[in-house]
Write a protein that holds these residues in place. Structure first.
Motif, PDB file in Angstrom:
ATOM      1  N   VAL A 309      12.992  19.331  -6.752  1.00  0.00           N
ATOM      2  CA  VAL A 309      12.039  20.432  -6.926  1.00  0.00           C
ATOM      3  C   VAL A 309      10.625  19.885  -7.096  1.00  0.00           C
ATOM      4  N   ALA A 310      10.478  18.820  -7.902  1.00  0.00           N
ATOM      5  CA  ALA A 310       9.160  18.214  -8.101  1.00  0.00           C
ATOM      6  C   ALA A 310       8.607  17.675  -6.790  1.00  0.00           C
ATOM      7  N   LYS A 311       9.476  17.110  -5.983  1.00  0.00           N
ATOM      8  CA  LYS A 311       9.050  16.569  -4.686  1.00  0.00           C
ATOM      9  C   LYS A 311       8.522  17.673  -3.785  1.00  0.00           C
ATOM     10  N   LEU A 312       9.235  18.810  -3.741  1.00  0.00           N
ATOM     11  CA  LEU A 312       8.809  19.922  -2.890  1.00  0.00           C
ATOM     12  C   LEU A 312       7.546  20.589  -3.444  1.00  0.00           C
ATOM     13  N   CYS A 313       7.511  20.786  -4.749  1.00  0.00           N
ATOM     14  CA  CYS A 313       6.346  21.456  -5.344  1.00  0.00           C
ATOM     15  C   CYS A 313       5.083  20.623  -5.201  1.00  0.00           C
TER      16      CYS A 313
END
Length: 364
Positions: A309-313
């Motif tokens: 999620v952190a990577k996408l955000c």
């Protein structure tokens, strides 16, 4: 510029019939992947599936001998067409003996008395192709079915996850081959060029961006997906290669062979856009994590959820974007995907908040 992967199985019906009708005498286990939610009986997986020794009909994907060195007899599937029994599909062994789809069953049996036959199951083959398309989401979020025996994957911008298109294609083919599914694959800028190279070019061909024209030159006219009457007419005129067709001025070409043939040539070369119908709407907003070993502990799944999620955000924030719906899919060792989704009332990109919303769903 788009990049399209075309995957075509010349023995799709045969390979799937053999998977649905495994033989009784097992061999050592082979690695396996299942597709979608198909039952283990249709797509056996992991420890559930054993590679089977060949009986007359249950050979491998297309090899000429089983593990014990015995020759695999020719095999064909039959269908009824206007009250006439015909061959719907033939194994590689049968094709090597001169049999072909569409041939009358009586003629085939007269030529090859040892031919083993079974009833074709087109509905089951179509269902298996749909399941395979869903499984392919691990390679691309945009997959289109090219019935009855092929797929198109839009792999634009995803090859870096495998350190290049060559490694991505090798991984794709390896996983299919491990399941007894022989596929010919190719990558090009357009669906038409990828289809032509997969069906008539070198297996595993990767056309460089903007370079499909040179690879199409030596291929036969049928590589352009022309109507049978059209390419037969072209070959009667002595035109045996796509390069010869490209040399004909556009006006005379369209008048002689029709606008549809002109459109097919333009689509293959990228001069005219070709729309594909994807099973899922394509999105450029996705991230992927791969693991050397399977994970199953809830805390591990929560941690990797937060990581992806952190990577996408981070990507969303870099381009000042947000999203109202997020979906995460865990691919199990048996190949089945477990998708989970959450929604927001307003577009957002707060990684900690989104990961926290996923947490309760991970526990179920």
């Amino acid at each position: 510029m788009s990049r399209i992967l075309c995957a075509w199985s010349p023995s799709w019906a045969i390979a799937n019939w053999r998977r649905r009708n495994p033989c009784e005498e097992p061999q050592p286990s082979a690695p396996s992947v299942t597709f979608g939610d198909t039952s283990p009986e249709v797509f056996p997986s992991g420890e559930e599936r054993k590679a089977k020794r060949s009986s007359p009909a249950c050979g491998g994907g297309g090899g000429g001998a089983d593990g014990g060195g015995e020759a695999v007899p020719p095999f064909a599937l039959l269908e009824t067409v206007r009250a006439v029994r015909r061959l719907a599909a033939v194994s590689f062994e049968a094709a090597a003996l001169g049999l072909r789809p569409g041939q009358k069953a009586t003629d085939a049996l007269a030529l090859i008395p040892e031919l083993i036959t079974a009833e074709a199951e087109p509905e089951a083959d179509a269902a298996a192709l749909t399941a395979l398309a869903d499984w392919c989401v691990r390679f691309s979020p945009a997959v289109a079915i090219d019935a009855p025996d092929g797929l198109f994957l839009d792999v634009t911008g995803v090859d870096h996850l495998w350190d290049g298109e060559a490694r991505m294609l090798a991984d794709f083919r390896r996983r299919l081959s491990a399941n007894g599914l022989p596929f010919r694959c190719a990558i090009a800028d357009t669906p038409g060029a990828a289809w032509a190279l997969a069906h008539f070019g070198e297996d595993g061909a990767i056309a460089p961006p903007g370079g499909q024209g040179a690879l199409l030159q030596p291929l036969p006219p049928a590589a352009l997906r022309l109507e049978t009457e059209t390419w037969a007419q072209i070959e009667r005129l002595g035109l045996r290669k796509v390069g010869q067709l490209r040399a004909i001025p556009r006006g005379p070409f369209a008048r002689r062979f029709g606008k549809a043939a002109m459109a097919r040539l333009d689509q293959a070369l990228g001069r005219e856009r070709e729309a594909l119908t994807f099973r899922r709407p394509p999105t450029p907003w996705f991230a992927r994590l791969a693991f050397a070993e399977p994970i199953s502990a809830p805390e591990d799944m929560a941690r990797v959820t937060a990581d992806v999620v952190a990577k996408l955000c981070a990507r969303l924030e870099a381009q000042d974007q947000g999203a109202r719906r997020f979906e995460i899919a865990f691919h199990r060792v048996d190949g089945k995907a477990m998708p989970l989704s959450i929604g927001l009332s307003l577009p957002g990109r707060d990684a900690k908040r989104i990961a926290k919303l996923f947490a309760p769903r991970l526990e179920t």
